[in-house]
Write a protein that holds these residues in place. Structure first.
Motif, PDB file in Angstrom:
ATOM      1  N   GLU A 116       0.917  -1.018  -0.477  1.00  0.00           N
ATOM      2  CA  GLU A 116      -0.217  -0.548  -0.124  1.00  0.00           C
ATOM      3  C   GLU A 116       0.572   1.508   0.085  1.00  0.00           C
ATOM      4  O   GLU A 116       0.397   2.153  -0.538  1.00  0.00           O
ATOM      5  CB  GLU A 116      -0.999   0.305   1.046  1.00  0.00           C
ATOM      6  CG  GLU A 116      -2.018   1.660   1.395  1.00  0.00           C
ATOM      7  CD  GLU A 116      -2.985   1.603   0.429  1.00  0.00           C
ATOM      8  OE1 GLU A 116      -3.899   2.349   0.095  1.00  0.00           O
ATOM      9  OE2 GLU A 116      -3.013  -0.012  -0.662  1.00  0.00           O
ATOM     10  N   ARG A 117       1.692   1.151   0.497  1.00  0.00           N
ATOM     11  CA  ARG A 117       2.658   2.232   0.443  1.00  0.00           C
ATOM     12  C   ARG A 117       3.758   2.735  -0.482  1.00  0.00           C
ATOM     13  O   ARG A 117       3.382   3.793  -1.130  1.00  0.00           O
ATOM     14  CB  ARG A 117       4.195   1.885   1.602  1.00  0.00           C
ATOM     15  CG  ARG A 117       5.106   3.120   1.790  1.00  0.00           C
ATOM     16  CD  ARG A 117       6.206   3.362   2.548  1.00  0.00           C
ATOM     17  NE  ARG A 117       5.325   2.813   4.024  1.00  0.00           N
ATOM     18  CZ  ARG A 117       5.555   1.855   4.825  1.00  0.00           C
ATOM     19  NH1 ARG A 117       6.140   0.991   4.133  1.00  0.00           N
ATOM     20  NH2 ARG A 117       5.015   1.935   6.660  1.00  0.00           N
ATOM     21  N   GLN A 118       3.787   1.565  -1.095  1.00  0.00           N
ATOM     22  CA  GLN A 118       4.630   1.800  -3.363  1.00  0.00           C
ATOM     23  C   GLN A 118       3.301   1.812  -3.651  1.00  0.00           C
ATOM     24  O   GLN A 118       3.766   2.745  -4.519  1.00  0.00           O
ATOM     25  CB  GLN A 118       4.685   0.153  -3.154  1.00  0.00           C
ATOM     26  CG  GLN A 118       5.315  -0.120  -4.542  1.00  0.00           C
ATOM     27  CD  GLN A 118       6.850   1.371  -4.768  1.00  0.00           C
ATOM     28  OE1 GLN A 118       7.803   1.089  -3.973  1.00  0.00           O
ATOM     29  NE2 GLN A 118       6.850   2.463  -5.704  1.00  0.00           N
ATOM     30  N   ARG A 119       1.862   1.265  -3.067  1.00  0.00           N
ATOM     31  CA  ARG A 119       0.802   2.085  -4.483  1.00  0.00           C
ATOM     32  C   ARG A 119       0.708   3.657  -4.526  1.00  0.00           C
ATOM     33  O   ARG A 119       0.348   4.165  -4.809  1.00  0.00           O
ATOM     34  CB  ARG A 119      -0.282   1.198  -3.874  1.00  0.00           C
ATOM     35  CG  ARG A 119      -2.078   1.497  -4.950  1.00  0.00           C
ATOM     36  CD  ARG A 119      -3.208   0.751  -4.164  1.00  0.00           C
ATOM     37  NE  ARG A 119      -3.378   1.666  -2.901  1.00  0.00           N
ATOM     38  CZ  ARG A 119      -3.745   2.980  -3.648  1.00  0.00           C
ATOM     39  NH1 ARG A 119      -5.155   3.193  -4.589  1.00  0.00           N
ATOM     40  NH2 ARG A 119      -4.288   3.594  -2.095  1.00  0.00           N
ATOM     41  N   SER A 160       8.332  10.238  -2.436  1.00  0.00           N
ATOM     42  CA  SER A 160       8.498   9.188  -1.845  1.00  0.00           C
ATOM     43  C   SER A 160       7.969   8.691  -0.830  1.00  0.00           C
ATOM     44  O   SER A 160       7.423   9.462  -0.145  1.00  0.00           O
ATOM     45  CB  SER A 160      10.273   9.183  -1.106  1.00  0.00           C
ATOM     46  OG  SER A 160      10.486   9.437  -0.604  1.00  0.00           O
ATOM     47  N   LYS A 161       7.896   6.781  -1.460  1.00  0.00           N
ATOM     48  CA  LYS A 161       6.965   6.689  -0.194  1.00  0.00           C
ATOM     49  C   LYS A 161       7.818   6.266   1.820  1.00  0.00           C
ATOM     50  O   LYS A 161       6.885   5.825   2.164  1.00  0.00           O
ATOM     51  CB  LYS A 161       7.074   5.102   0.073  1.00  0.00           C
ATOM     52  CG  LYS A 161       8.546   4.520  -0.533  1.00  0.00           C
ATOM     53  CD  LYS A 161       8.416   3.029  -0.541  1.00  0.00           C
ATOM     54  CE  LYS A 161       9.924   1.793  -0.784  1.00  0.00           C
ATOM     55  NZ  LYS A 161       9.799   0.758  -2.242  1.00  0.00           N
ATOM     56  N   SER A 162       8.626   7.049   1.735  1.00  0.00           N
ATOM     57  CA  SER A 162       9.800   7.833   2.890  1.00  0.00           C
ATOM     58  C   SER A 162       8.803   8.227   3.754  1.00  0.00           C
ATOM     59  O   SER A 162       9.073   8.504   5.063  1.00  0.00           O
ATOM     60  CB  SER A 162      11.237   7.219   2.954  1.00  0.00           C
ATOM     61  OG  SER A 162      10.567   8.941   1.713  1.00  0.00           O
ATOM     62  N   TYR A 163       8.207   9.103   2.919  1.00  0.00           N
ATOM     63  CA  TYR A 163       7.026  10.050   4.046  1.00  0.00           C
ATOM     64  C   TYR A 163       5.977   9.291   4.047  1.00  0.00           C
ATOM     65  O   TYR A 163       5.664  10.659   5.101  1.00  0.00           O
ATOM     66  CB  TYR A 163       6.678  11.448   2.958  1.00  0.00           C
ATOM     67  CG  TYR A 163       7.412  12.381   2.391  1.00  0.00           C
ATOM     68  CD1 TYR A 163       8.016  12.871   3.384  1.00  0.00           C
ATOM     69  CD2 TYR A 163       8.316  12.556   1.145  1.00  0.00           C
ATOM     70  CE1 TYR A 163       9.088  13.873   2.596  1.00  0.00           C
ATOM     71  CE2 TYR A 163       8.863  13.141   0.778  1.00  0.00           C
ATOM     72  CZ  TYR A 163       9.463  13.523   1.864  1.00  0.00           C
ATOM     73  OH  TYR A 163      10.377  14.887   0.807  1.00  0.00           O
ATOM     74  N   ILE A 220      -0.173   8.154   8.395  1.00  0.00           N
ATOM     75  CA  ILE A 220       0.592   8.783   8.559  1.00  0.00           C
ATOM     76  C   ILE A 220       1.145   9.428   6.837  1.00  0.00           C
ATOM     77  O   ILE A 220       2.323   8.722   6.553  1.00  0.00           O
ATOM     78  CB  ILE A 220       1.221   9.548   9.558  1.00  0.00           C
ATOM     79  CG1 ILE A 220       0.088   8.947  11.012  1.00  0.00           C
ATOM     80  CG2 ILE A 220       1.962  10.916   9.756  1.00  0.00           C
ATOM     81  CD1 ILE A 220       0.713   9.423  11.561  1.00  0.00           C
ATOM     82  N   ILE A 221       1.040  10.824   6.771  1.00  0.00           N
ATOM     83  CA  ILE A 221       1.832  10.793   5.009  1.00  0.00           C
ATOM     84  C   ILE A 221       2.700  12.594   5.573  1.00  0.00           C
ATOM     85  O   ILE A 221       2.131  13.096   5.745  1.00  0.00           O
ATOM     86  CB  ILE A 221       0.600  11.361   3.537  1.00  0.00           C
ATOM     87  CG1 ILE A 221       0.128  10.166   2.931  1.00  0.00           C
ATOM     88  CG2 ILE A 221       1.780  11.818   2.623  1.00  0.00           C
ATOM     89  CD1 ILE A 221      -0.522   9.816   1.924  1.00  0.00           C
ATOM     90  N   ASN A 222       3.717  12.209   6.295  1.00  0.00           N
ATOM     91  CA  ASN A 222       5.007  13.355   6.653  1.00  0.00           C
ATOM     92  C   ASN A 222       5.019  14.687   5.726  1.00  0.00           C
ATOM     93  O   ASN A 222       5.213  14.535   4.030  1.00  0.00           O
ATOM     94  CB  ASN A 222       6.025  13.179   7.031  1.00  0.00           C
ATOM     95  CG  ASN A 222       5.600  12.477   8.431  1.00  0.00           C
ATOM     96  OD1 ASN A 222       5.060  12.780   8.850  1.00  0.00           O
ATOM     97  ND2 ASN A 222       6.119  10.714   8.662  1.00  0.00           N
ATOM     98  N   LYS A 223       4.787  15.772   6.228  1.00  0.00           N
ATOM     99  CA  LYS A 223       5.070  16.556   5.034  1.00  0.00           C
ATOM    100  C   LYS A 223       6.913  17.123   5.067  1.00  0.00           C
ATOM    101  O   LYS A 223       7.601  16.264   5.571  1.00  0.00           O
ATOM    102  CB  LYS A 223       4.860  18.493   5.713  1.00  0.00           C
ATOM    103  CG  LYS A 223       3.524  18.872   5.005  1.00  0.00           C
ATOM    104  CD  LYS A 223       2.755  20.270   6.248  1.00  0.00           C
ATOM    105  CE  LYS A 223       2.052  19.523   5.951  1.00  0.00           C
ATOM    106  NZ  LYS A 223       0.701  21.570   6.400  1.00  0.00           N
ATOM    107  N   PRO A 224       7.149  17.451   4.144  1.00  0.00           N
ATOM    108  CA  PRO A 224       9.330  18.026   3.900  1.00  0.00           C
ATOM    109  C   PRO A 224       9.377  18.806   4.823  1.00  0.00           C
ATOM    110  O   PRO A 224       8.998  19.499   5.379  1.00  0.00           O
ATOM    111  CB  PRO A 224       9.207  18.544   2.496  1.00  0.00           C
ATOM    112  CG  PRO A 224       7.173  18.432   1.833  1.00  0.00           C
ATOM    113  CD  PRO A 224       6.830  18.229   2.969  1.00  0.00           C
ATOM    114  N   ASP A 225      10.658  18.861   4.592  1.00  0.00           N
ATOM    115  CA  ASP A 225      11.325  19.065   5.747  1.00  0.00           C
ATOM    116  C   ASP A 225      11.233  20.816   5.703  1.00  0.00           C
ATOM    117  O   ASP A 225      11.144  20.913   6.559  1.00  0.00           O
ATOM    118  CB  ASP A 225      12.931  19.338   5.624  1.00  0.00           C
ATOM    119  CG  ASP A 225      13.426  17.593   5.658  1.00  0.00           C
ATOM    120  OD1 ASP A 225      13.013  16.943   6.377  1.00  0.00           O
ATOM    121  OD2 ASP A 225      14.185  17.894   5.451  1.00  0.00           O
ATOM    122  N   SER A 226      10.275  20.989   4.946  1.00  0.00           N
ATOM    123  CA  SER A 226      10.286  22.747   4.552  1.00  0.00           C
ATOM    124  C   SER A 226       9.289  22.878   5.356  1.00  0.00           C
ATOM    125  O   SER A 226       8.698  24.072   5.746  1.00  0.00           O
ATOM    126  CB  SER A 226      10.766  23.584   2.955  1.00  0.00           C
ATOM    127  OG  SER A 226       9.237  22.544   2.496  1.00  0.00           O
TER     128      SER A 226
END
Length: 809
Positions: free
Chosen positions: A239-242, A256-259, A278-284
């Motif tokens: 699911e993460r890859q999807r 990327s799926k690392s988020y 949870i989908i994390n935001k970029p470092d910004s």
């Protein structure tokens, strides 16, 4: 004399006993070592038993029942007896020193052909010695060493099973092992207590990015995490890859799926889990950006650094082309590029572009890179042309009927011949093979074949299609093939020459699941020269009402045909997954003669044909375990002559049954039709000299395949089928298809096979035994009971040996 014979028998018997005893698997073991004879699992109910068994690191040697002998161990022991690691290590050291010496000579400028050849030869020798030192000699690599119980591997296997169960929702599972030993033999059992699996109660998201959430909601129906489904760690990974693929297909270039993170909350009372996504935001700290394509640049570098790069620059469909020479069609190339200026970035379009450009077979490689400025992407497609001329020579062996024979083939390719990315191909093939004669009793005779052809493959649909199809169908890899060829076959009974021309269209779906071929024209001029005995035989058949001789008259055969191949899960790769393939073929011969009288416009000395042909060929491959598979094939064919054919088909359009890829208990092309009974030879058995053409074909083939040891695989098979004719054949009684009796005329054969699978090549030996022969009287057709201890292969001609290359289906 009888005393000597008796002593010889006793000596041979004692030698056999000694040989079997020396091959005993427990012989040579230390006191604290136990031969692993059996591995089993208990307690598997809801989990995947086969997946769990694949986690077990030690498996018993394959053995012959009752006598406790393992062929794999025997081969390994033979290799081990001949193996001397010290001697190999010394040879390796000597070869390495010689290699250094040759390298020093080359470094000093001594670059003679002799020195370079020796350097390459030493390199190959060192690679072989290193392989032999690490993995043993050929016998050791082919066979299998004795599997001795290893407590460490047993513990690791139990741990892996426990992890697997917990990753698949069995959080409360327990795994234990039990060992039963007797006389240096051990049976290992993995005792598994699954307990109740945990199911997904609900899934919720904590994402603040509304735009991203809208994209995910639009694709939620494809989610692999469903309520009430059993928890599976692998589904979370998928699911993460999807999600990554979905977002990258909708402009999220940098995602990327690392988020993506998942929190799993267990309820040990209700046995369910709640999953938080949870989908994390970029470092910004900002939302994930959506990227738009700006410029698209396509460049073709020189094939060699010695060729000057003239950097010819042009524009076509908002694509900037830069080529070392203006020798390539921008129109064709742009039809294979699915990235458009002003559109959102789409990873699927990038992959499709790379694949379709590679399908042109024009470029050595296709690299696609991106430059970003803010949320704007500049696309750079970089290629280097393949070699313009490519020559391939092959020398090998092939077999289609009786005995393998050598063949030589030569092919020449000229790429981009008209600067429109066309490919010119010239092919030549000459072969020699052993076939059964149809005019002389017994023996195997030479069959000589020669063929040559010249063709041009265009990367688009040509006439009669309208303009504009290139851009519309570019993603389906459209091709037009024009061919002019000549073939020559010289068999014991006839010599046959054919001049043919083809105009064919091919294309395929984007997922490669369906492949289509449409032959707009397939025309053949055929001339035959018959052996005198074979001619007499055909004339005898003609006197009885069979006009098969017309198939050997000077002929003109033309047809249009279509074929679709539906491939489920890449059938043919023989991977571990279930796969199948369905081929449907339809052909109409002499169609234009329905409106045009050939005698008014053609050569009256030629024979013409009209016919309809249909074939459906379905094949399936089902893995049973990691060492065994089940495969089957269902093949149905119909070929009906009409009109000016006079009830006769061109000989190549008939169906034939029997042979290494058909009903293997019958000789190639000798089964049937129907209940037709061949003449008897001098020994009182059926005379199978003559091929038996039919108009209706049915075949069903079933095969169980199992890995034995090393390169060796075994097979057990059952084949059933036959051919029939539509009309009554006065010269062959019982050949016509009748609903009330055809099922009684289905021939059945069974047998065993041995294969050597080298991955790149499969050598096959099958022994087929007739079980049900429709050529016999109705109450005598079951002949499998002819097998006995005295005649283990049955009566004469009941068994047929087939040599083949590759799997039968």
């Amino acid at each position: 004399m009888s005393v000597v014979v008796k002593k010889t028998k006793y000596i041979n018997f004692l030698f056999l006993i000694h040989l079997l005893w020396s091959c005993s698997l427990t012989r040579g073991l230390h006191e604290d070592e136990f031969l692993l004879t059996d591995v089993s699992t208990q307690g598997i109910d809801k989990s995947d038993g086969e997946a769990i068994k694949n986690l077990i690191q030690q498996k018993p040697n394959t053995r012959i029942p009752l006598i406790n002998i393992s062929p794999g161990v025997m081969v390994y022991n033979l290799g081990n007896a001949l193996y001397d690691s010290t001697k190999i290590a010394n040879k390796l050291q000597e070869a390495q020193q010689s290699l250094l010496s040759s390298a020093e000579k080359i470094k000093q400028g001594n670059t003679s052909t002799k020195v370079e050849k020796r350097y390459n030869k030493l390199n190959n020798k060192i690679n072989g010695l290193e392989k032999k030192l690490e993995y043993g000699n050929w016998f050791m690599r082919t066979g299998n060493a004795k599997v001795v119980l290893d407590s460490v591997k047993t513990a690791v296997s139990a741990q892996q099973i426990d992890i697997y169960l917990k990753n698949n929702g069995f959080f409360d599972a327990r795994v234990k092992t039990k060992i039963d030993s007797n006389k240096q033999k051990a049976k290992l059992t993995y005792l598994i207590t699954e307990n109740s699996p945990y199911v997904i109660d609900s899934l919720f998201n904590t994402n603040a990015d509304t735009t991203l959430n809208d994209v995910l909601k639009a694709n939620q129906k494809h989610s692999l995490l469903k309520n009430k489904a059993r928890y599976s760690q692998s589904n979370i990974t998928k699911e993460r890859q999807r999600i990554e693929d979905v977002l990258k297909a909708n402009g999220y270039y940098a995602f990327s799926k690392s988020y993506i993170e998942y929190n799993v909350y267990k309820d040990t009372v209700e046995k369910h889990v709640v999953i938080e996504q949870i989908i994390n935001k970029p470092d910004s700290g900002k939302d994930h950006e959506i990227y738009t394509l700006d410029s698209i640049n396509f460049s073709i570098a020189p094939p060699s650094d010695l060729i000057a790069d003239e950097k010819e620059q042009t524009f076509w469909n908002d694509i900037k082309f830069s080529m070392y020479q203006d020798n390539y069609s921008e129109k064709i190339i742009s039809s294979r590029i699915f990235l458009q200026k002003g559109k959102l970035y789409n990873k699927n379009a990038v992959i499709e572009t790379q694949r379709q450009l590679a399908n042109l077979d024009m470029f050595r490689f296709v690299n696609i890179s991106f430059d970003t400025l803010g949320n704007v992407i500049n696309t750079n497609i970089y290629t280097r042309p393949n070699q313009k001329f490519q020559i391939t020579n092959q020398l090998g062996a092939s077999v289609t009927e009786q005995l393998p024979g050598p063949f030589f083939s030569h092919s020449l390719q000229n790429r981009n011949i008209f600067k429109g990315l066309e490919i010119f191909e010239f092919n030549f093939r000459a072969g020699l093979e052993g076939v059964a004669s149809a005019t002389t009793e017994g023996g195997v005779y030479r069959s000589r074949e020669l063929s040559t052809s010249a063709s041009i493959i265009f990367p688009q649909f040509l006439i009669p299609f309208n303009f504009g199809t290139l851009e519309k169908f570019g993603r389906y890899n459209p091709r037009t093939r024009t061919l002019l060829g000549y073939s020559f076959v010289n068999r014991p009974e006839y010599m046959r020459e054919a001049l043919n021309t083809i105009l064919a269209y091919t294309w395929g779906t984007r997922n490669l699941k369906q492949q289509f071929t449409f032959n707009l024209l397939d025309a053949n001029l055929i001339r035959s020269d018959l052996d005198s005995v074979f001619r007499v035989r055909l004339e005898e058949l003609q006197d009885q009402g069979n006009n098969l001789i017309n198939s050997f008259l000077p002929s003109y055969v033309s047809s249009i045909s279509g074929q679709v191949i539906i491939n489920f899960n890449q059938y043919g790769l023989f991977q571990k997954n279930e796969a199948s393939m369905w081929r449907i073929f339809v052909e109409s011969g002499g169609t234009t003669f329905n409106w045009i009288d050939p005698e008014k416009f053609g050569d009256n000395s030629l024979n013409y044909f009209q016919f309809l042909k249909f074939q459906s060929d379905f094949r399936k491959y089902i893995p049973l375990t990691n060492k065994s598979t089940f495969a089957y094939r269902l093949n149905l064919g119909l070929a009906k002559p009409y009109g000016i054919s006079g009830g006769v088909l061109p000989y190549e359009k008939y169906f034939f049954a029997g042979g290494s890829t058909s009903i293997r208990a019958w000789q190639p092309r000798r089964l049937g039709p129907g209940s037709f009974t061949p003449d008897l030879d001098e020994e009182g058995t059926f005379d199978y000299r003559f091929e038996q053409p039919g108009e209706i074909l049915f075949e069903a083939m079933f095969e169980y395949r199992r890995k034995l040891f090393g390169y060796f695989d075994g097979a057990i098979f059952v084949d059933a089928g036959n051919t029939w004719t539509f009309a009554v054949d006065p010269s062959r009684e019982g050949t016509d298809f009748k609903v009330n009796r055809f099922y009684k005329e289905i021939a059945v054969g069974t047998g065993v096979g041995l294969r050597m699978d080298f991955e790149f090549l499969v050598l096959r030996l099958d022994m087929g035994i007739k079980a049900y022969d429709p050529a016999r009287p109705e109450n005598e057709r079951f002949i499998l009971d002819k097998l006995s201890l005295k005649n283990p292969l049955g009566e004469k001609a009941q068994q047929v040996f087939n040599i083949g290359i590759g799997y039968p289906f």
